[in-house]
Design a protein around this motif. Structure first.
Motif, short mmCIF file in Angstrom:
data_model
loop_
_atom_site.label_atom_id
_atom_site.label_comp_id
_atom_site.label_asym_id
_atom_site.label_seq_id
_atom_site.Cartn_x
_atom_site.Cartn_y
_atom_site.Cartn_z
N VAL A 229 36.28 33.62 46.49
CA VAL A 229 36.62 33.21 45.12
C VAL A 229 35.46 33.65 44.23
N MET A 230 35.74 34.61 43.38
CA MET A 230 34.69 35.22 42.56
C MET A 230 34.35 34.33 41.37
N PRO A 231 33.06 34.17 41.06
CA PRO A 231 32.67 33.36 39.91
C PRO A 231 32.63 34.14 38.60
N PHE A 232 33.06 35.41 38.64
CA PHE A 232 33.01 36.29 37.47
C PHE A 232 34.42 36.46 36.88
N ALA A 233 34.63 36.00 35.65
CA ALA A 233 35.94 36.17 35.02
C ALA A 233 36.32 37.64 34.91
N GLU A 234 35.33 38.50 34.61
CA GLU A 234 35.61 39.93 34.41
C GLU A 234 36.11 40.61 35.68
N ALA A 235 35.85 40.00 36.85
CA ALA A 235 36.29 40.61 38.11
C ALA A 235 37.81 40.66 38.21
N ALA A 236 38.49 39.81 37.45
CA ALA A 236 39.95 39.75 37.52
C ALA A 236 40.63 40.54 36.41
N ILE A 237 39.86 41.24 35.59
CA ILE A 237 40.45 41.98 34.46
C ILE A 237 40.41 43.47 34.75
N ASP A 238 41.58 44.02 35.06
CA ASP A 238 41.68 45.47 35.21
C ASP A 238 42.45 46.03 34.03
N VAL A 239 42.66 47.33 34.03
CA VAL A 239 43.26 47.98 32.85
C VAL A 239 44.67 48.43 33.20
N ASP A 240 45.63 47.53 32.99
CA ASP A 240 47.03 47.84 33.26
C ASP A 240 47.83 48.14 31.99
N SER A 241 47.28 47.81 30.84
CA SER A 241 48.02 47.93 29.59
C SER A 241 47.07 48.28 28.46
N GLN A 242 47.64 48.60 27.29
CA GLN A 242 46.82 48.88 26.13
C GLN A 242 46.02 47.64 25.71
N ALA A 243 46.64 46.46 25.83
CA ALA A 243 45.93 45.23 25.49
C ALA A 243 44.74 45.03 26.42
N ASP A 244 44.94 45.31 27.72
CA ASP A 244 43.81 45.23 28.67
C ASP A 244 42.71 46.20 28.27
N LEU A 245 43.10 47.42 27.92
CA LEU A 245 42.12 48.45 27.56
C LEU A 245 41.31 48.02 26.35
N TYR B 182 38.15 34.23 28.73
CA TYR B 182 39.09 35.16 28.11
C TYR B 182 40.49 34.55 28.07
N PRO B 183 40.69 33.54 27.22
CA PRO B 183 42.01 32.87 27.16
C PRO B 183 43.12 33.80 26.70
N GLU B 184 42.76 34.91 26.04
CA GLU B 184 43.78 35.81 25.52
C GLU B 184 44.35 36.75 26.57
N THR B 185 43.65 36.93 27.71
CA THR B 185 44.11 37.90 28.68
C THR B 185 45.28 37.35 29.48
N ARG B 186 46.23 38.20 29.78
CA ARG B 186 47.41 37.81 30.56
C ARG B 186 47.26 38.36 31.97
N ARG B 187 47.22 37.48 32.94
CA ARG B 187 47.07 37.84 34.34
C ARG B 187 48.26 37.30 35.14
N THR B 188 48.52 37.89 36.29
CA THR B 188 49.51 37.35 37.21
C THR B 188 48.79 36.39 38.15
N TYR B 189 49.25 35.13 38.18
CA TYR B 189 48.58 34.11 38.99
C TYR B 189 49.42 33.75 40.22
N SER C 32 44.16 25.27 42.34
CA SER C 32 44.02 26.16 41.20
C SER C 32 44.76 27.46 41.45
N PRO C 33 45.60 27.90 40.52
CA PRO C 33 46.20 29.23 40.64
C PRO C 33 45.11 30.30 40.64
N MET C 34 45.36 31.39 41.34
CA MET C 34 44.37 32.44 41.48
C MET C 34 44.95 33.79 41.06
N SER C 35 44.09 34.65 40.55
CA SER C 35 44.47 36.01 40.18
C SER C 35 43.65 36.99 41.00
N GLY C 36 44.27 38.10 41.38
CA GLY C 36 43.59 39.10 42.18
C GLY C 36 42.49 39.81 41.41
#
Length: 265
Positions: A236-252, A150-157, A163-167
């Motif tokens: 360290v989770m191997p699932f990209a979706e584990a780091a995607i929560d719904v904080d914004s309309q773009a996330d939703l 998901y290269p389009e998603t914006r996360r805080t690293y 490697s930078p990590m996201s919660g």
């Protein structure tokens, strides 16, 4: 999958409260809580509850904090859930309030906006956290894992070395000693978007080791553990979706598209 014994089962808590400033996403959708926003025809919270109860790791129905009873009933969409004691403040305050209010350890903690959570993620995280044996374990995902899908998603690293990590909004509270870390987290929450400020709260020597030495994530957690007097671990989770929560309309919109592409979502 290995057989799950009683020793491997845990309680679960879903944090669903809003910050004091309110929740702009819920307001923009005309609902009282983000937990009620529908994704694929189901309230967001119900998707989290379904993942938890489907994992086989839970001892009992999940607890939910931060919602009035009627909202909890509507957002759970018929999936069993129990109201935890709710207190004002951020996630750490909510977690401490629930534990002090009687929610028993060991405890898996996640959030109501973790709409992409799956039973497989829960199984993996809890299993690895139990094996690790830390007082408090945090789920993280690497930037490479997330951006590969998901290269389009914006996360805080968090800028760890290697490697930078996201919660991933996944926490495992294993022992009473973890409360020391949670209380520190409560004080640091105001700096959650500025990792260097959080590092500075550990004191000069530890902060310099974290900021200048730039250790990898496992060494960083060793330094944090030594400073706080309780063992903090990481999965360290191997699932990209584990780091995607719904904080914004773009996330939703992203989460809705991912859910729509899943079979039988």
């Amino acid at each position: 999958m290995s057989h799950t014994t009683a020793r491997d089962t845990v309680n679960a808590l879903v944090l669903a409260g809003a910050r004091a400033s309110g929740d702009a996403l819920a307001a923009s959708h005309g609902v009282a809580s983000k937990a009620l926003i529908e994704i694929g025809g189901a309230p967001m919270l119900s998707r989290v509850l379904r993942a938890l109860t489907g994992s086989g790791r839970l001892r009992d129905a999940p607890y939910v904090s931060g919602l009035e009873q009627q909202i909890l009933e509507n957002a759970s969409a018929g999936i069993a859930a129990k109201a935890a004691v709710s207190v004002s403040g951020g996630p750490a305050s909510s977690l401490l309030g629930a534990i002090e209010g009687g929610v028993q350890l060991p405890l898996l903690v996640t959030t109501c906006d973790h709409a992409l959570l799956t039973a497989e993620m829960v199984d993996h995280f809890v299993g690895e956290a139990i094996r690790g044996g830390a007082d408090l374990t945090v789920g993280l995902a690497s930037r490479e894992t997330i951006q590969a899908q998901y290269p389009e998603t914006r996360r805080t690293y968090i800028p760890f070395g290697g490697s930078p990590m996201s919660g991933c909004n996944l926490f495992f509270v294993n022992s009473p000693e973890a409360l020391r870390i949670i209380r520190f987290w409560r004080e640091a929450e105001q700096d959650r978007k500025q990792p260097w400020k959080i590092a500075w709260r550990f004191g000069l020597v530890t902060a310099l080791r974290l900021l200048i030495g730039r250790p990898d994530v496992h060494r960083a957690f060793e330094l944090i553990s030594a400073r706080l007097g309780a063992r903090a671990g990481v999965v360290v989770m191997p699932f990209a979706e584990a780091a995607i929560d719904v904080d914004s309309q773009a996330d939703l919109e992203l989460v809705r598209s991912i859910i729509a592409g899943r079979p039988q979502s």
